[in-house]
Design a protein around this motif. Structure first.
Motif, PDB file in Angstrom:
ATOM      1  N   VAL A 205     -13.316 -83.689  48.368  1.00 39.44           N
ATOM      2  CA  VAL A 205     -12.487 -83.557  49.577  1.00 39.44           C
ATOM      3  C   VAL A 205     -13.337 -83.894  50.798  1.00 39.44           C
ATOM      4  CG1 VAL A 205     -11.181 -81.903  50.977  1.00 39.44           C
ATOM      5  CG2 VAL A 205     -11.124 -81.753  48.478  1.00 39.44           C
ATOM      6  N   TRP A 206     -12.739 -84.636  51.729  1.00 37.27           N
ATOM      7  CA  TRP A 206     -13.445 -85.005  52.961  1.00 37.27           C
ATOM      8  C   TRP A 206     -12.912 -84.136  54.091  1.00 37.27           C
ATOM      9  CZ3 TRP A 206     -17.678 -87.767  52.091  1.00 37.27           C
ATOM     10  CH2 TRP A 206     -17.753 -88.387  50.833  1.00 37.27           C
ATOM     11  N   ALA A 207     -13.828 -83.403  54.733  1.00 31.80           N
ATOM     12  CA  ALA A 207     -13.415 -82.408  55.728  1.00 31.80           C
ATOM     13  C   ALA A 207     -14.462 -82.342  56.838  1.00 31.80           C
ATOM     14  CB  ALA A 207     -13.278 -81.048  55.047  1.00 31.80           C
ATOM     15  N   LYS A 208     -14.021 -81.854  58.005  1.00 36.42           N
ATOM     16  CA  LYS A 208     -14.929 -81.789  59.159  1.00 36.42           C
ATOM     17  C   LYS A 208     -15.632 -80.434  59.236  1.00 36.42           C
ATOM     18  CE  LYS A 208     -12.635 -85.185  62.079  1.00 36.42           C
ATOM     19  NZ  LYS A 208     -11.613 -85.432  63.114  1.00 36.42           N
ATOM     20  N   ASP A 209     -16.905 -80.455  59.618  1.00 39.49           N
ATOM     21  CA  ASP A 209     -17.607 -79.190  59.843  1.00 39.49           C
ATOM     22  C   ASP A 209     -17.323 -78.717  61.272  1.00 39.49           C
ATOM     23  OD1 ASP A 209     -19.242 -80.588  61.597  1.00 39.49           O
ATOM     24  OD2 ASP A 209     -20.980 -80.653  60.258  1.00 39.49           O
ATOM     25  N   GLU A 210     -18.004 -77.660  61.700  1.00 35.69           N
ATOM     26  CA  GLU A 210     -17.685 -77.083  63.010  1.00 35.69           C
ATOM     27  C   GLU A 210     -18.018 -78.010  64.172  1.00 35.69           C
ATOM     28  OE1 GLU A 210     -18.465 -72.498  62.777  1.00 35.69           O
ATOM     29  OE2 GLU A 210     -19.134 -73.436  60.911  1.00 35.69           O
ATOM     30  N   THR A 211     -18.849 -79.025  63.914  1.00 34.44           N
ATOM     31  CA  THR A 211     -19.174 -79.980  64.982  1.00 34.44           C
ATOM     32  C   THR A 211     -18.258 -81.207  64.940  1.00 34.44           C
ATOM     33  OG1 THR A 211     -20.727 -81.330  63.711  1.00 34.44           O
ATOM     34  CG2 THR A 211     -21.618 -79.321  64.722  1.00 34.44           C
ATOM     35  N   GLY A 212     -17.366 -81.258  63.933  1.00 30.72           N
ATOM     36  CA  GLY A 212     -16.466 -82.409  63.814  1.00 30.72           C
ATOM     37  C   GLY A 212     -17.026 -83.517  62.929  1.00 30.72           C
ATOM     38  N   ARG A 213     -18.181 -83.279  62.290  1.00 35.90           N
ATOM     39  CA  ARG A 213     -18.781 -84.284  61.395  1.00 35.90           C
ATOM     40  C   ARG A 213     -18.115 -84.213  60.015  1.00 35.90           C
ATOM     41  NH1 ARG A 213     -21.891 -88.741  62.003  1.00 35.90           N
ATOM     42  NH2 ARG A 213     -23.170 -89.152  60.194  1.00 35.90           N
ATOM     43  N   ILE A 214     -17.828 -85.380  59.423  1.00 39.02           N
ATOM     44  CA  ILE A 214     -17.137 -85.415  58.125  1.00 39.02           C
ATOM     45  C   ILE A 214     -18.147 -85.278  56.979  1.00 39.02           C
ATOM     46  CG2 ILE A 214     -15.819 -86.919  56.561  1.00 39.02           C
ATOM     47  CD1 ILE A 214     -14.477 -88.099  59.121  1.00 39.02           C
ATOM     48  N   HIS A 215     -17.804 -84.399  55.998  1.00 39.88           N
ATOM     49  CA  HIS A 215     -18.636 -84.216  54.800  1.00 39.88           C
ATOM     50  C   HIS A 215     -17.752 -84.274  53.560  1.00 39.88           C
ATOM     51  CE1 HIS A 215     -22.228 -82.567  56.967  1.00 39.88           C
ATOM     52  NE2 HIS A 215     -21.301 -82.239  57.840  1.00 39.88           N
ATOM     53  N   GLY A 216     -18.361 -84.625  52.435  1.00 38.73           N
ATOM     54  CA  GLY A 216     -17.683 -84.526  51.138  1.00 38.73           C
ATOM     55  C   GLY A 216     -17.994 -83.169  50.534  1.00 38.73           C
ATOM     56  N   ILE A 217     -16.981 -82.540  49.940  1.00 39.24           N
ATOM     57  CA  ILE A 217     -17.188 -81.214  49.359  1.00 39.24           C
ATOM     58  C   ILE A 217     -16.409 -81.141  48.047  1.00 39.24           C
ATOM     59  CG2 ILE A 217     -15.376 -80.251  50.884  1.00 39.24           C
ATOM     60  CD1 ILE A 217     -17.038 -77.653  50.946  1.00 39.24           C
ATOM     61  N   VAL A 218     -17.048 -80.631  46.995  1.00 36.89           N
ATOM     62  CA  VAL A 218     -16.385 -80.585  45.687  1.00 36.89           C
ATOM     63  C   VAL A 218     -15.649 -79.256  45.544  1.00 36.89           C
ATOM     64  CG1 VAL A 218     -16.675 -80.763  43.181  1.00 36.89           C
ATOM     65  CG2 VAL A 218     -18.220 -82.040  44.713  1.00 36.89           C
ATOM     66  N   VAL A 219     -14.329 -79.352  45.450  1.00 35.46           N
ATOM     67  CA  VAL A 219     -13.494 -78.153  45.302  1.00 35.46           C
ATOM     68  C   VAL A 219     -13.034 -78.087  43.848  1.00 35.46           C
ATOM     69  CG1 VAL A 219     -11.428 -76.961  46.144  1.00 35.46           C
ATOM     70  CG2 VAL A 219     -12.749 -78.400  47.697  1.00 35.46           C
TER      71      VAL A 219
END
Ligand code: TGC
Ligand code: FAD
Length: 423
Positions: A205-219
């Motif tokens: 899943v591609w989602a933004k962190d608290e600064t608005g930067r996009i990261h990939g995260i395995v759910v």
């Protein structure tokens, strides 16, 4: 390229080759007007032929039923793993076959020659799930997920598109925040139009962190607050399962964030790999339509002669094989460039766009050649045509790829414009 003699492809190839030669249900013969086979290695041909034999034996006889009922043929997952369709280029140390990019393309071509939904399942697993884990995952993530994904024991999906952000993924609102316990993040948001979602064990899943930067995260399936409702009512890609990904305060370990790359370039680089596979795959659908139209035109008689004798039929067929041959050359060269690590994103966009367009046009012309029979499920053109309407839209719409070419040659992005004052 070195292929282990122990690889399952070889066993499978020998097992099904003879049985398949006599099968009457799928008569496909690959068009190769410019002798492109001469440019393939023996290994390429063996891998392709193994995939073709498997498709003819296991998929062709059942695909129409799944398309009509809109069901996903999940019993095929093990076989897809065996022919190397899940992460063909993933190295053997992570459970993949370690093949080159042309092999990847050839496998995708054989799958989509039968059905785009089948190729979709394989290219999502390969390029959108295994690829980001391989390229941007930690060693622990690679060891944990890749070997099981390669066999199909574990299936994945890729969540980039959102209900309000399709062509413009940079605007995504799915986000995660630190849970404050030192170990987890809290994920919220929703993704839409996600292939494989209804049955996937994991989602990249591609989602933004608290600064608005996009990261990939395995759910992972089973995490509290994570659900994957199936989307119904598709008139295209009916043998592929599509769903939503919904995240309501999902607690995900920080160890599941892909550490190797952040920013929109990370998911877009995965799309490069998937779009490459689609370019080969859509061409496979076009080759299947042409092959059937050529055979039918020589068998079907009207006014006392085969319809292939009419100039207007020949015009259709001659234009089809010309477009297929041009696309084959474009695609093969792209494979060479990708093997050398030199293919640009814009070159991949051009091939994806061109091959989807010619495939859709060829499917329409092939249907015309079949007259009334062309609208039945006895022939695959209508199914290909319906499927290709998704293929020409996902992984970047036809117009987005045109604009990528436009930007590449002019240096000017034309994706955004000021909202005009409509008063
Ligand atoms: P832009 O400002 O141009 O780029 C943002 C950053 O990304 C970099 N970049 C790339 N990196 C790697 N590969 C690429 N292809 C890249 N394209 C751009 C770029 O250099 C920049 O990096 P940095 O370091 O400067 O930040 O981005 P933008 O927001 O203007 O968007 C450009 C656009 C419109 C081309 C892009 O958003 C796009 O391609 N949109 C289409 C969305 C799309 O294709 N979605 C697909 C969803 S997945 C799917 O459909 C799966 S279907 C599965 C199946 O087969 O079943
Ligand atoms: P929109 O972005 O709303 O576009 C609508 C129209 O506007 C299009 O014609 C488009 O070309 C045009 N348009 C938009 N912006 C511009 C512009 N700047 N200039 C000119 N024209 C523009 N996504 C995933 O993340 N994972 C998946 O696994 C996945 N699987 C999919 C499976 C299927 C069957 C389908 C249909 C889609 C899938 N998608 C997936 C989503 C797919 O990538 C999006 O549908 C696609 O990117 C287009 O987004 P949209 O549908 O929101 O259309």
């Amino acid at each position: 390229m070195k292929i282990s003699a122990k690889h399952k492809n070889f066993n499978y190839f020998y097992k099904v080759k003879i049985e398949t030669l006599n099968m009457a249900t799928d008569l496909y013969v690959q068009p190769d007007y410019y002798n492109l086979d001469d440019l393939l290695t023996e290994e390429h041909k063996m891998i392709r032929d193994a995939a073709r034999a498997w498709v003819k034996k296991e998929v062709s006889p059942i695909i129409d039923e799944h398309f009509e009922k809109a069901t996903f043929p999940s019993h095929l997952l093990k076989g897809l793993g065996e022919i190397g369709a899940f992460g063909p280029y993933i190295p053997e140390e992570y459970g993949g076959p370690g093949l080159d990019q042309i092999s990847y393309g050839l496998i995708m071509q054989e799958l989509e020659r039968c059905d785009s939904g089948l190729r979709s399942t394989a290219s999502v697993q390969s390029s959108l799930v295994m690829y980001p884990i391989w390229k941007y995952g930690s060693e622990e993530q690679k060891q944990k997920y890749l070997p099981k994904l390669a066999t199909g024991e574990m299936m994945g999906c890729f969540g980039l598109t959102e209900p309000d952000h399709g062509s413009n993924p940079a605007g995504m609102i799915t986000n995660f925040k630190d849970a404050g316990d030192g170990e987890n993040v809290i994920l919220n948001g929703a993704k839409m139009w996600i292939s494989n979602a209804p049955f996937a064990d994991i989602a990249v899943v591609w989602a933004k962190d608290e600064t608005g930067r996009i990261h990939g995260i395995v759910v992972e399936r089973g995490m509290e607050g994570f659900s994957t409702p199936e989307m119904h009512g598709k008139l295209s890609l009916r043998a592929s399962a599509t769903g939503e990904l919904i995240f309501v305060n999902v607690k995900v370990p920080k160890a599941n964030i892909l550490p190797g790359r952040s920013g929109l370039g990370a998911p877009l680089s995965c799309l490069d790999s998937a779009r490459f596979g689609i370019a080969w795959g859509a061409l496979g659908a076009a080759m299947d339509c042409y092959d059937q139209a050529l055979r039918y035109s020589k068998e079907r008689t009207q006014f006392g002669v085969p319809i292939a004798a009419f100039q207007l039929t020949q015009k259709k067929l001659a234009e089809m094989i010309t477009e297929i041959t041009k696309a084959q050359l474009l695609t093969f060269r792209l494979g060479q460039l990708r093997n050398e690590g030199k293919a640009t994103s814009a070159q991949i966009s051009m091939a994806k766009r061109n091959n989807c367009e010619i495939a859709l046009n060829i499917a329409k012309e092939a249907r015309q050649i079949h007259g009334g029979m062309g609208i039945t499920s006895e022939y695959s053109m209508m199914r290909h045509m319906a499927n290709l309407e998704s293929v020409i839209t996902y992984e970047g719409t036809h117009d987005i790829h045109l604009l990528i070419t436009g930007m590449d040659i002019t240096g000017i992005p034309a994706f955004t414009r000021e909202m005009p004052d409509l008063k």
